[in-house]
Enzyme design. Sequence first.
Site, PDB file in Angstrom:
ATOM      1  N   THR A 190      46.680  48.107  50.246  1.00 15.57           N
ATOM      2  CA  THR A 190      46.450  49.132  49.234  1.00 15.57           C
ATOM      3  C   THR A 190      46.421  50.527  49.824  1.00 15.57           C
ATOM      4  OG1 THR A 190      44.923  47.506  48.297  1.00 15.57           O
ATOM      5  CG2 THR A 190      44.958  49.640  47.253  1.00 15.57           C
ATOM      6  N   VAL A 219      48.308  39.699  40.048  1.00 13.32           N
ATOM      7  CA  VAL A 219      47.823  41.067  39.941  1.00 13.32           C
ATOM      8  C   VAL A 219      46.443  41.131  40.564  1.00 13.32           C
ATOM      9  CG1 VAL A 219      47.157  42.926  38.373  1.00 13.32           C
ATOM     10  CG2 VAL A 219      49.151  41.506  37.842  1.00 13.32           C
TER      11      VAL A 219
END
Length: 323
Positions: A190, A219
């Site tokens: 991320t 997800v």
Amino acid sequence: MNTPVIAIHGGAGTITRSSLSAEDEARYHQALADIVSAGQAVLNGGGSALDAVTEAVRLLEDCPLFNAGHGAVYTSEGRHELDASVMDGIDLSAGAVACVTNVRNPILAARAVMHHSEHVLLVGQGAEAFAQQQGVATVSPDYFHTDARHEQWQRVRGQAGTVLDHDAASFAFAQQQEKAPIDPDNKFGTVGAVALDRFGNLAAATSTGGITNKQPGRVGDSPLIGAGCYASNSTAAISATGTGEAFMRTNAAYDIAARMAYAGDTLEQAAHKVVFKLLPVVGGRGGLIALDAQGNLTLPFNTEGMYRAYARGDAAPVTAIYA
């Protein structure tokens, strides 16, 4: 007027000094400094926190060192599926996209959802079509490829399950028994940014390529408001990185804001309780960056490292990798 502050992260995980060459380490520090400086310039030029975090995350998506956009990790099918979210602390407006495969900068698609739709989250082909309608740049899926990520996926795909980006690099290192795991593209799953502008407004943004060898359609927390991204002027702006499922199960980003609002915790108290006490109970590894409306900043992580940087006012950026 407030002193503007911006912080960014490029992922957290098993980053050890032995697994990064001096050259790669320098490249990470330079990239972090350049990108946080760009966000700092937006703020110092009178720009909004929302514009600053969007610009910082856009640049993180464009940098192949980080797992978002160009340099994203591979799914188990050998493809790229990208997620992103953004939130404005002024009015809690937010936008997000998930499982997009041809949007060059998912964070710009998330901004488009925020401003030009009645929704918060769009996924897959619907998100891609909407982004295209709004003039967000699209690319051929091979744009996201890097040799380092592909090599990482090839090494991990024979193993059961998935691994965080940083951990995939560490795994590769252990397999090779040699220095410098997977080139500069070994970051975590991320990227993100939080900012406070001179008007006292907060914003947060998060973007990811996911986790190496993930199941198609998976997800994580990055596009989920309250899990991997949250901003409210009354509490804090937060962007998270790590094992997404744990951040989802604990609603980690919002939990920090809730502890501040309802229990009277300071930003640092709330963030540290979440990262060091709450997340580990459900196997949560990773970290986050968090900033409140008074300019207090905290960057806790429970892993060996987290790529991070911040800049305050006109001061020179500060970058760091290890604990």
